[in-house]
Enzyme design. Structure first.
Site, PDB file in Angstrom:
ATOM      1  N   GLY A   1      -6.828   7.227  -0.829  1.00 38.09           N
ATOM      2  CA  GLY A   1      -5.749   7.411   0.140  1.00 38.09           C
ATOM      3  C   GLY A   1      -5.079   8.758   0.024  1.00 38.09           C
ATOM      4  NE  ARG A   2      -0.727   7.200  -2.975  1.00 39.44           N
ATOM      5  CZ  ARG A   2      -0.145   6.418  -3.876  1.00 39.44           C
ATOM      6  NH1 ARG A   2       1.143   6.559  -4.116  1.00 39.44           N
ATOM      7  NH2 ARG A   2      -0.833   5.517  -4.523  1.00 39.44           N
TER       8      ARG A   2
ATOM      9  CG  ASP B   1      -6.103  -3.351   1.778  1.00 37.17           C
ATOM     10  OD1 ASP B   1      -6.181  -4.442   1.191  1.00 37.17           O
ATOM     11  OD2 ASP B   1      -5.573  -2.340   1.267  1.00 37.17           O
ATOM     12  CG  LEU B   2      -4.041  -6.929   7.088  1.00 36.98           C
ATOM     13  CD1 LEU B   2      -4.002  -7.679   8.415  1.00 36.98           C
ATOM     14  CD2 LEU B   2      -2.929  -5.888   7.045  1.00 36.98           C
ATOM     15  CE  LYS B   3      -4.065  -4.821  -1.688  1.00 33.49           C
ATOM     16  NZ  LYS B   3      -3.965  -3.765  -0.678  1.00 33.49           N
ATOM     17  CG  PHE B   4      -4.659 -12.578   4.897  1.00 32.64           C
ATOM     18  CD1 PHE B   4      -3.503 -12.106   5.516  1.00 32.64           C
ATOM     19  CD2 PHE B   4      -5.870 -12.398   5.559  1.00 32.64           C
ATOM     20  CE1 PHE B   4      -3.546 -11.477   6.748  1.00 32.64           C
ATOM     21  CE2 PHE B   4      -5.924 -11.777   6.798  1.00 32.64           C
ATOM     22  CZ  PHE B   4      -4.760 -11.308   7.390  1.00 32.64           C
ATOM     23  CG  HIS B   5      -1.542 -14.709  -2.511  1.00 34.60           C
ATOM     24  ND1 HIS B   5      -1.185 -14.074  -3.677  1.00 34.60           N
ATOM     25  CD2 HIS B   5      -1.703 -16.003  -2.843  1.00 34.60           C
ATOM     26  CE1 HIS B   5      -1.129 -14.945  -4.669  1.00 34.60           C
ATOM     27  NE2 HIS B   5      -1.438 -16.142  -4.177  1.00 34.60           N
ATOM     28  CG  ASP B   6       0.771 -18.331   3.228  1.00 40.45           C
ATOM     29  OD1 ASP B   6       1.070 -19.506   2.923  1.00 40.45           O
ATOM     30  OD2 ASP B   6       1.509 -17.584   3.888  1.00 40.45           O
ATOM     31  CB  ILE B   7      -1.046 -22.961   2.192  1.00 35.67           C
ATOM     32  CG1 ILE B   7      -0.578 -22.713   3.629  1.00 35.67           C
ATOM     33  CG2 ILE B   7       0.145 -23.220   1.274  1.00 35.67           C
ATOM     34  CD1 ILE B   7       0.057 -23.925   4.286  1.00 35.67           C
ATOM     35  N   PRO B   8      -4.216 -22.413   2.081  1.00 39.40           N
ATOM     36  CG  PRO B   8      -5.761 -23.629   0.783  1.00 39.40           C
ATOM     37  CD  PRO B   8      -4.282 -23.396   0.952  1.00 39.40           C
TER      38      PRO B   8
ATOM     39  CB  THR C   1      -5.908   0.017  -9.100  1.00 42.94           C
ATOM     40  OG1 THR C   1      -5.459   0.169  -7.755  1.00 42.94           O
ATOM     41  CG2 THR C   1      -7.334  -0.438  -9.087  1.00 42.94           C
TER      42      THR C   1
ATOM     43  CG  ASP D   1      -2.203   3.673   2.711  1.00 41.46           C
ATOM     44  OD1 ASP D   1      -2.425   2.622   3.357  1.00 41.46           O
ATOM     45  OD2 ASP D   1      -2.684   3.872   1.588  1.00 41.46           O
TER      46      ASP D   1
ATOM     47  CE  LYS E   1      -6.819   0.702   1.580  1.00 42.59           C
ATOM     48  NZ  LYS E   1      -5.498   0.131   1.882  1.00 42.59           N
TER      49      LYS E   1
ATOM     50  NE  ARG F   1      -4.372   9.159  -7.189  1.00 43.91           N
ATOM     51  CZ  ARG F   1      -4.478   8.237  -6.216  1.00 43.91           C
ATOM     52  NH1 ARG F   1      -5.641   7.922  -5.702  1.00 43.91           N
ATOM     53  NH2 ARG F   1      -3.394   7.649  -5.737  1.00 43.91           N
TER      54      ARG F   1
HETATM   55  O1  C5P Z   1      -3.301   6.657  -2.190  1.00 43.35           O
HETATM   56  P1  C5P Z   1      -4.223   5.828  -2.995  1.00 43.35           P
HETATM   57  O2  C5P Z   1      -5.609   6.430  -3.169  1.00 43.35           O
HETATM   58  O3  C5P Z   1      -3.633   5.377  -4.313  1.00 43.35           O
HETATM   59  O4  C5P Z   1      -4.442   4.529  -2.070  1.00 43.35           O
HETATM   60  C1  C5P Z   1      -5.109   3.387  -2.523  1.00 43.35           C
HETATM   61  C2  C5P Z   1      -5.126   2.419  -1.395  1.00 43.35           C
HETATM   62  O5  C5P Z   1      -5.826   1.266  -1.845  1.00 43.35           O
HETATM   63  C3  C5P Z   1      -3.758   1.942  -0.928  1.00 43.35           C
HETATM   64  O6  C5P Z   1      -3.866   1.731   0.470  1.00 43.35           O
HETATM   65  C4  C5P Z   1      -3.534   0.641  -1.655  1.00 43.35           C
HETATM   66  O7  C5P Z   1      -2.782  -0.269  -0.865  1.00 43.35           O
HETATM   67  C5  C5P Z   1      -4.973   0.126  -1.784  1.00 43.35           C
HETATM   68  N1  C5P Z   1      -5.237  -0.768  -2.898  1.00 43.35           N
HETATM   69  C6  C5P Z   1      -4.995  -0.454  -4.214  1.00 43.35           C
HETATM   70  N2  C5P Z   1      -5.254  -1.343  -5.221  1.00 43.35           N
HETATM   71  C7  C5P Z   1      -5.797  -2.505  -4.940  1.00 43.35           C
HETATM   72  C8  C5P Z   1      -6.073  -2.838  -3.597  1.00 43.35           C
HETATM   73  C9  C5P Z   1      -5.788  -1.914  -2.610  1.00 43.35           C
HETATM   74  O8  C5P Z   1      -4.548   0.650  -4.522  1.00 43.35           O
HETATM   75  N3  C5P Z   1      -6.133  -3.327  -5.920  1.00 43.35           N
END
Ligand code: C5P
Length: 239
Positions: free
Chosen positions: A216-217, A62-69, A126, A13, A35, A187
Site C-alpha cells: 500500500g503506502r 478486502d472487507l475482512k468480514f467477521h460476524d455470525i455465519p 501483520t 487506501d 485492493k 516493505r
Molecule cells: O500500506 P501498507 O502496505 O502497510 O498496506 C497494507 C494493506 O494490507 C492495508 O490495506 C491493510 O489494511 C492490509 N492488510 C494488512 N494486514 C493484514 C490484512 C490486510 O496490512 N493482515
C-alpha cells in the site's frame, strides 16, 4: 501467474472514488491488481469496484468480514456480486462462518455470470506482534496462531489465507503449495515500516513462496507512485 505484475496487489487506501480512479489512471497500466479495503469502500461503496473492473483491473475486495455465519454469508454474496476477483473474511470468525461465506460467494458469482472469486481468510494481522496477542489473552505466538488458523480456513474450504510474509513458508509446508498465501506487511528496502511489524522485502516474500504481495503506502504514498510500483516489481523479479 508467473509474472511479478500478476502477483502484486496495490492497496488503494484512499478516501474517495475520485482519488482511487485518479491514482489508478496515473499508474498507466503498471498494475494488474488493486485492493479496495474498508477505508475506500466505506466512502465509495460497491460502484468503485465496478469502475476499477472497467479499467481492466483485478480487484481484491478486502472487507475482512467477521460476524455470525448468516450475516457473513449475505455479505459475501453481495461482495461476489460486485465482480471482485478475491474477497476475504477473518479466520477467527470460525469454521462455519468461513464455510458459509465461501459457499454464498461462489453461488452468487456463478448466478451473476462471474468466475468464482478467491475466498481467503485473514489469520493474524501483520500489525500485531506477540505482545499484542498476549494482551488479547492468546498464548500462541503469531506464527503458531497463523498456522492453526490457516488449517481451519483450509478445513472450511477456503482458497487460502492472508498472513505475514514471515509465515508463508510454514503455512505452505503445512497446507500444501496449492493453498494460497497473500502477504501484506511488505516493505521494499527503501520504504518506511509505518505501523507494520512483521515485514519482509518483496524479493524475500516471493522467495518464501507468497502467491500475492499486498503493498500500500510504499506505492501510493510515494512521490511517484508509478515509479514505486515499477521498483517494487523489479525487486520481486530479483528473487
Ligand atoms: O500500506 P501498507 O502496505 O502497510 O498496506 C497494507 C494493506 O494490507 C492495508 O490495506 C491493510 O489494511 C492490509 N492488510 C494488512 N494486514 C493484514 C490484512 C490486510 O496490512 N493482515
Amino acid at each position: 501467474m508467473n509474472q511479478p505484475k500478476d502477483k502484486l496487489i496495490a492497496a488503494l487506501d484512499v478516501d474517495s472514488q475520485d482519488e482511487a480512479m485518479a491514482a489508478v489512471k496515473k499508474m498507466d497500466g503498471a498494475l494488474t491488481w488493486v485492493k479496495v479495503g474498508a477505508r475506500l469502500f466505506s466512502a465509495a461503496g460497491p460502484k468503485v469496484v465496478t469502475l476499477l473492473k472497467q479499467e481492466g483491473l483485478k480487484v481484491f475486495l478486502d472487507l475482512k468480514f467477521h460476524d455470525i455465519p448468516a450475516t457473513v454469508a449475505s455479505a459475501c454474496k453481495n461482495a461476489a456480486c460486485t465482480g471482485a476477483d478475491m474477497i476475504n473474511v477473518h479466520a477467527l470468525g470460525g469454521r462455519a462462518m468461513m464455510a458459509e461465506g465461501a459457499a454464498a460467494a461462489r453461488k452468487a458469482a456463478m448466478a451473476a455470470g462471474y468466475p468464482p472469486p478467491m475466498v481467503i481468510a485473514v489469520t493474524v494481522l501483520t500489525s500485531m506482534g506477540p505482545e499484542d496477542l498476549t494482551l488479547l489473552g492468546i498464548s500462541q505466538t503469531p506464527n503458531e496462531l497463523a498456522v492453526h488458523l490457516a488449517d481451519e480456513a483450509k478445513a472450511a474450504g477456503l482458497d487460502g489465507v492472508v498472513a505475514s510474509p514471515l509465515e508463508v513458508e510454514v503455512i505452505k509446508s503445512a497446507m500444501g503449495s496449492g493453498f494460497l498465501v497473500v502477504t501484506p506487511g511488505i516493505r521494499p528496502v527503501w520504504a518506511s515500516l509505518d505501523d507494520q511489524k512483521r515485514v519482509m522485502t518483496p524479493a524475500e516474500a516471493i522467495k518464501q513462496g507468497a502467491d500475492y504481495l499486498v503493498v500500500g503506502r510504499p506505492i501510493f504514498a510515494a512521490a511517484d507512485p508509478k515509479a514505486a510500483a515499477l521498483r517494487t516489481l523489479e525487486e520481486m523479479a530479483e528473487e
